[in-house]
Design a protein around this motif. Structure first.
Motif, PDB file in Angstrom:
ATOM      1  N   ILE A   1       4.803  88.243 155.365  1.00  0.00           N
ATOM      2  CA  ILE A   1       4.865  89.687 155.133  1.00  0.00           C
ATOM      3  C   ILE A   1       5.858  90.348 156.086  1.00  0.00           C
ATOM      4  O   ILE A   1       6.674  91.180 155.682  1.00  0.00           O
ATOM      5  CB  ILE A   1       3.469  90.313 155.313  1.00  0.00           C
ATOM      6  CG1 ILE A   1       2.511  89.778 154.233  1.00  0.00           C
ATOM      7  CG2 ILE A   1       3.533  91.836 155.248  1.00  0.00           C
ATOM      8  CD1 ILE A   1       1.063  90.157 154.465  1.00  0.00           C
ATOM      9  N   LEU A   2       5.810  89.966 157.361  1.00  0.00           N
ATOM     10  CA  LEU A   2       6.645  90.606 158.372  1.00  0.00           C
ATOM     11  C   LEU A   2       7.965  89.880 158.604  1.00  0.00           C
ATOM     12  O   LEU A   2       8.979  90.516 158.885  1.00  0.00           O
ATOM     13  CB  LEU A   2       5.875  90.694 159.691  1.00  0.00           C
ATOM     14  CG  LEU A   2       4.601  91.539 159.653  1.00  0.00           C
ATOM     15  CD1 LEU A   2       3.845  91.409 160.965  1.00  0.00           C
ATOM     16  CD2 LEU A   2       4.927  92.990 159.377  1.00  0.00           C
TER      17      LEU A   2
ATOM     18  N   GLN B   1      11.526  83.581 158.138  1.00  0.00           N
ATOM     19  CA  GLN B   1      10.962  82.531 158.987  1.00  0.00           C
ATOM     20  C   GLN B   1       9.784  81.828 158.299  1.00  0.00           C
ATOM     21  O   GLN B   1       9.586  80.629 158.488  1.00  0.00           O
ATOM     22  CB  GLN B   1      10.519  83.132 160.323  1.00  0.00           C
ATOM     23  CG  GLN B   1      11.662  83.458 161.274  1.00  0.00           C
ATOM     24  CD  GLN B   1      12.563  84.582 160.774  1.00  0.00           C
ATOM     25  OE1 GLN B   1      12.083  85.581 160.231  1.00  0.00           O
ATOM     26  NE2 GLN B   1      13.868  84.454 160.968  1.00  0.00           N
ATOM     27  N   ALA B   2       9.034  82.559 157.489  1.00  0.00           N
ATOM     28  CA  ALA B   2       7.941  81.934 156.738  1.00  0.00           C
ATOM     29  C   ALA B   2       8.489  80.902 155.757  1.00  0.00           C
ATOM     30  O   ALA B   2       7.906  79.825 155.575  1.00  0.00           O
ATOM     31  CB  ALA B   2       7.136  83.000 156.002  1.00  0.00           C
ATOM     32  N   SER B   3       9.607  81.232 155.118  1.00  0.00           N
ATOM     33  CA  SER B   3      10.246  80.296 154.196  1.00  0.00           C
ATOM     34  C   SER B   3      10.635  79.014 154.918  1.00  0.00           C
ATOM     35  O   SER B   3      10.504  77.910 154.378  1.00  0.00           O
ATOM     36  CB  SER B   3      11.467  80.951 153.552  1.00  0.00           C
ATOM     37  OG  SER B   3      12.148  80.047 152.715  1.00  0.00           O
ATOM     38  N   TYR B   4      11.112  79.146 156.148  1.00  0.00           N
ATOM     39  CA  TYR B   4      11.455  77.974 156.946  1.00  0.00           C
ATOM     40  C   TYR B   4      10.226  77.123 157.209  1.00  0.00           C
ATOM     41  O   TYR B   4      10.256  75.894 157.071  1.00  0.00           O
ATOM     42  CB  TYR B   4      12.092  78.424 158.263  1.00  0.00           C
ATOM     43  CG  TYR B   4      12.180  77.342 159.317  1.00  0.00           C
ATOM     44  CD1 TYR B   4      13.096  76.301 159.199  1.00  0.00           C
ATOM     45  CD2 TYR B   4      11.334  77.359 160.416  1.00  0.00           C
ATOM     46  CE1 TYR B   4      13.181  75.304 160.163  1.00  0.00           C
ATOM     47  CE2 TYR B   4      11.409  76.378 161.394  1.00  0.00           C
ATOM     48  CZ  TYR B   4      12.330  75.345 161.262  1.00  0.00           C
ATOM     49  OH  TYR B   4      12.405  74.365 162.219  1.00  0.00           O
ATOM     50  N   PHE B   5       9.104  77.740 157.563  1.00  0.00           N
ATOM     51  CA  PHE B   5       7.881  76.995 157.822  1.00  0.00           C
ATOM     52  C   PHE B   5       7.467  76.205 156.586  1.00  0.00           C
ATOM     53  O   PHE B   5       7.078  75.039 156.677  1.00  0.00           O
ATOM     54  CB  PHE B   5       6.764  77.955 158.233  1.00  0.00           C
ATOM     55  CG  PHE B   5       6.718  78.243 159.717  1.00  0.00           C
ATOM     56  CD1 PHE B   5       7.874  78.519 160.419  1.00  0.00           C
ATOM     57  CD2 PHE B   5       5.518  78.259 160.402  1.00  0.00           C
ATOM     58  CE1 PHE B   5       7.846  78.795 161.781  1.00  0.00           C
ATOM     59  CE2 PHE B   5       5.468  78.530 161.757  1.00  0.00           C
ATOM     60  CZ  PHE B   5       6.635  78.794 162.451  1.00  0.00           C
TER      61      PHE B   5
ATOM     62  N   SER C   1      13.690  90.125 150.537  1.00  0.00           N
ATOM     63  CA  SER C   1      12.715  90.058 149.450  1.00  0.00           C
ATOM     64  C   SER C   1      12.797  88.749 148.674  1.00  0.00           C
ATOM     65  O   SER C   1      11.829  88.329 148.039  1.00  0.00           O
ATOM     66  CB  SER C   1      12.912  91.235 148.490  1.00  0.00           C
ATOM     67  OG  SER C   1      14.145  91.123 147.801  1.00  0.00           O
ATOM     68  N   LYS C   2      13.972  88.091 148.724  1.00  0.00           N
ATOM     69  CA  LYS C   2      14.150  86.834 147.991  1.00  0.00           C
ATOM     70  C   LYS C   2      13.875  85.604 148.850  1.00  0.00           C
ATOM     71  O   LYS C   2      13.977  84.482 148.366  1.00  0.00           O
ATOM     72  CB  LYS C   2      15.581  86.767 147.442  1.00  0.00           C
ATOM     73  CG  LYS C   2      15.893  87.824 146.395  1.00  0.00           C
ATOM     74  CD  LYS C   2      17.344  87.739 145.951  1.00  0.00           C
ATOM     75  CE  LYS C   2      17.661  88.807 144.911  1.00  0.00           C
ATOM     76  NZ  LYS C   2      19.095  88.766 144.495  1.00  0.00           N
TER      77      LYS C   2
ATOM     78  N   PRO D   1       6.239  81.508 144.646  1.00  0.00           N
ATOM     79  CA  PRO D   1       5.762  82.737 143.974  1.00  0.00           C
ATOM     80  C   PRO D   1       4.355  83.158 144.353  1.00  0.00           C
ATOM     81  O   PRO D   1       3.989  84.307 144.174  1.00  0.00           O
ATOM     82  CB  PRO D   1       5.851  82.371 142.489  1.00  0.00           C
ATOM     83  CG  PRO D   1       5.838  80.874 142.456  1.00  0.00           C
ATOM     84  CD  PRO D   1       6.536  80.429 143.690  1.00  0.00           C
ATOM     85  N   LYS D   2       3.538  82.243 144.881  1.00  0.00           N
ATOM     86  CA  LYS D   2       2.177  82.615 145.250  1.00  0.00           C
ATOM     87  C   LYS D   2       2.123  83.352 146.583  1.00  0.00           C
ATOM     88  O   LYS D   2       1.085  83.896 146.959  1.00  0.00           O
ATOM     89  CB  LYS D   2       1.291  81.370 145.308  1.00  0.00           C
ATOM     90  CG  LYS D   2       1.055  80.745 143.939  1.00  0.00           C
ATOM     91  CD  LYS D   2       0.021  79.631 144.016  1.00  0.00           C
ATOM     92  CE  LYS D   2      -0.241  79.054 142.620  1.00  0.00           C
ATOM     93  NZ  LYS D   2      -1.258  77.975 142.671  1.00  0.00           N
ATOM     94  N   ALA D   3       3.240  83.344 147.300  1.00  0.00           N
ATOM     95  CA  ALA D   3       3.281  84.069 148.572  1.00  0.00           C
ATOM     96  C   ALA D   3       3.468  85.561 148.301  1.00  0.00           C
ATOM     97  O   ALA D   3       4.092  85.950 147.317  1.00  0.00           O
ATOM     98  CB  ALA D   3       4.424  83.557 149.432  1.00  0.00           C
ATOM     99  N   PRO D   4       2.916  86.427 149.160  1.00  0.00           N
ATOM    100  CA  PRO D   4       3.097  87.871 148.971  1.00  0.00           C
ATOM    101  C   PRO D   4       4.564  88.263 149.124  1.00  0.00           C
ATOM    102  O   PRO D   4       5.283  87.710 149.953  1.00  0.00           O
ATOM    103  CB  PRO D   4       2.228  88.484 150.069  1.00  0.00           C
ATOM    104  CG  PRO D   4       2.100  87.416 151.105  1.00  0.00           C
ATOM    105  CD  PRO D   4       2.107  86.123 150.351  1.00  0.00           C
ATOM    106  N   SER D   5       5.001  89.197 148.302  1.00  0.00           N
ATOM    107  CA  SER D   5       6.395  89.642 148.383  1.00  0.00           C
ATOM    108  C   SER D   5       6.548  90.713 149.449  1.00  0.00           C
ATOM    109  O   SER D   5       5.657  91.532 149.658  1.00  0.00           O
ATOM    110  CB  SER D   5       6.843  90.193 147.032  1.00  0.00           C
ATOM    111  OG  SER D   5       6.047  91.297 146.659  1.00  0.00           O
TER     112      SER D   5
END
Length: 534
Positions: A307-308, A312-316, A444-445, A451-455
């Motif tokens: 969310i924030l 970095q979440a995508s990297y994880f 946002s991308k 897709p199951k992750a919050p946008s």
């Protein structure tokens, strides 16, 4: 990819410093237990620990609250900062009651250096202003005083204005229990407005008494973060408490109560309602004060990273990093090395940790030869002396951290000019990564593959800060060293300059962090790179 979230508590370490707390039973002036809240109409009622409250003429008697000897808890007034002592003494001499309140009391009990000291007094704010030459009242909705002592600012609140924070919600107007003294009631009512029980402690530094109306001591013993009111209500009342819960747990290595952990996940998306300035402030508290790695882990575990910080979440996710993973990765290693250099009383400027994010994002997008990364960090440190940086990088014989996919197998370019060219290109990639972090469409991308992750398209970086971070890397260019650049001497960090965002100091610390991440220091090879290490 399915995102799995762990709901159980975590990081429940046993602190040796809690020895003093567990052995302070003889210091209890009035024995009581963890405060519990129950609704009676619209009014919260405090129950005593033993739940043996006596009823006299159909009314509850005052509960027995904990009042503990500060010395038995191991609190030393010498740890209180000089500016804070000046303010406490100034108000006390004028006959006002003064207390330390909140997280600073918690930290004193845990033998930690508080980030700051919050003072609360029986004086009105106008009386506080009259008591000090350099004092101003700030804030409109919830005003406090800023007292200037030397170069420090001490925040002082008043009991009379703190009760204005109650606005009819759960912790609104409450009635005084029968037999409760007026002073206890005033202190209790203030603590009821706190976010977490471990922040609801009040210290009288003159009587050496710690007042515990919320059960904070019990939760310190249990190494738990617990909200004063039910977590779901507390987080709805102020979603900023979600970020504070993460920050406190990360810094103290505490766990969460079950209801708080559940509410963190269920209400995590509500942080997007916060003002962007508030989000930046809370993230800076997480990353700049010595608990960045633990904060990142907790944000990932409880669904706040996507969310924030969705990049970095995508990297994880791409690394196959599970929610409760105890392994490390390059991003966590970078911030672990930052944590070794900063602390609550020695923070860094936000430009440093944002620069680390941009640097790492560039490496994720295009992994580099370790020599390129080393030459880049040395050039940042030296203000852009590329040829010298390349020559030093070539002399390093220590093995690099080969487990990071962001670092390619060493190639050793044929010439210094080739390495210089690659270093300049990498600096451009870092600048591009920083620009992407401020592009809402790009952000946002970031999690589009999941897709199951919050946008989220949150961009919390203001333009002034973006330009400040950009300047860190501008020196790495073909024209050579910056004009007016003064070479940094020695490895000692000037923490005052670092906190203020001095470009020279931020570059120095950035280079050290990168260097120690690529070439982890250890006892056997420390001497081999002592001369090269920034």
């Amino acid at each position: 990819m399915t995102v799995v979230v762990a709901w159980t508590t975590h990081l429940c370490f046993h602190h040796p410093l809690l020895y003093h707390i567990r052995h302070c039973s003889n210091s209890v002036v009035a024995v009581a237990s963890t405060t519990e809240h129950k609704e009676e109409g619209h009014l919260p009622v405090i129950n005593s620990a033993s739940k043996k409250e006596k009823v006299v003429n159909g009314e509850r008697k005052a509960p027995e609250w904990k009042k503990l000897d500060a010395e038995e808890l191991g609190i030393s007034n010498s740890i209180i900062s000089r500016p804070t002592r000046v303010v406490l003494n100034g108000l006390k001499k004028k006959g006002y009651e003064v207390y330390l309140v909140g997280g600073c009391v918690r930290d004193l009990i845990l033998k930690r250096i508080p980030k700051d000291f919050d003072v609360i007094t029986s004086a009105e704010l106008k009386q506080v202003r009259k008591a000090f030459h350099r004092c101003e009242i700030v804030g409109k909705r919830f005003p406090i005083c800023h007292v200037h002592v030397d170069d420090a600012i001490v925040e002082v609140s008043s009991f009379s204005t703190s009760q204005l924070k109650s606005d009819g919600k759960f912790n609104g107007n409450v009635r005084k229990p029968r037999g409760c003294s007026e002073r206890d009631f005033i202190r209790w009512r203030n603590c009821l407005q706190r976010d977490f029980t471990i922040n609801g402690l009040m210290l009288d530094p003159y009587a050496n008494i710690v007042y515990d109306y919320m059960g904070g001591i019990t939760d310190i013993k249990k190494t738990k973060v617990r909200t004063v009111i039910p977590a779901n209500l507390s987080f709805v009342e102020d979603s900023g408490r979600i970020l504070r819960a993460i920050r406190i747990a990360a810094r103290l290595h505490f766990g969460f109560t079950r209801d708080l952990a559940l509410s963190l996940k269920e209400l995590s998306h509500s942080v997007l309602r916060l003002d962007k300035g508030r989000i930046l402030l809370e993230l800076n508290y997480m990353f700049a004060y010595g608990s960045a790695e633990a904060s990142l882990r907790l944000m990932w575990r409880f669904g706040l990273l996507e969310i924030l910080l969705p990049i970095q979440a995508s990297y994880f996710v791409s690394q196959g990093f599970r929610r409760r993973d105890e392994r490390s990765n390059m991003l966590l290693s970078l911030f672990s090395n930052l944590d070794r250099l900063v602390a609550p009383d020695r923070p860094c400027h936000s430009s440093l940790w944002l620069g680390i994010f941009a640097f790492h994002k560039a490496l994720v997008d295009q992994p580099q030869d370790p020599l390129v990364v080393t030459a880049f960090s040395l050039a940042v440190h030296s203000g852009g002396s590329l040829l010298e940086s390349v020559e030093i990088a070539r002399r390093i014989s220590q093995p690099y951290q080969s487990s990071f996919p962001e670092l390619l197998e060493a190639q050793n370019p044929d010439s210094n000019n080739a390495l210089v060219h690659k270093t300049i290109n990498f600096a451009a990639l870092v600048k591009t990564a920083l620009c992407n972090m401020t592009d809402g469409c790009y952000v946002s991308k970031a999690m589009a593959k999941y897709p199951k992750a919050p946008s989220s398209d949150l961009v919390f970086i203001p333009m002034a800060l973006f330009l400040r971070v950009s300047k860190i890397f501008e020196c790495v260019r073909r024209r050579g060293m910056e004009t007016r650049f003064v070479r940094r001497q020695g490895r000692k960090i000037d923490y005052e300059s670092l906190a203020m965002g001095s470009l020279e100091e931020v570059r120095h610390v950035f280079a050290r962090i990168v260097f120690d991440t690529v070439y982890p220091p250890n006892q056997s090879n420390e001497n081999n790179v002592a001369n090269q290490r920034p």
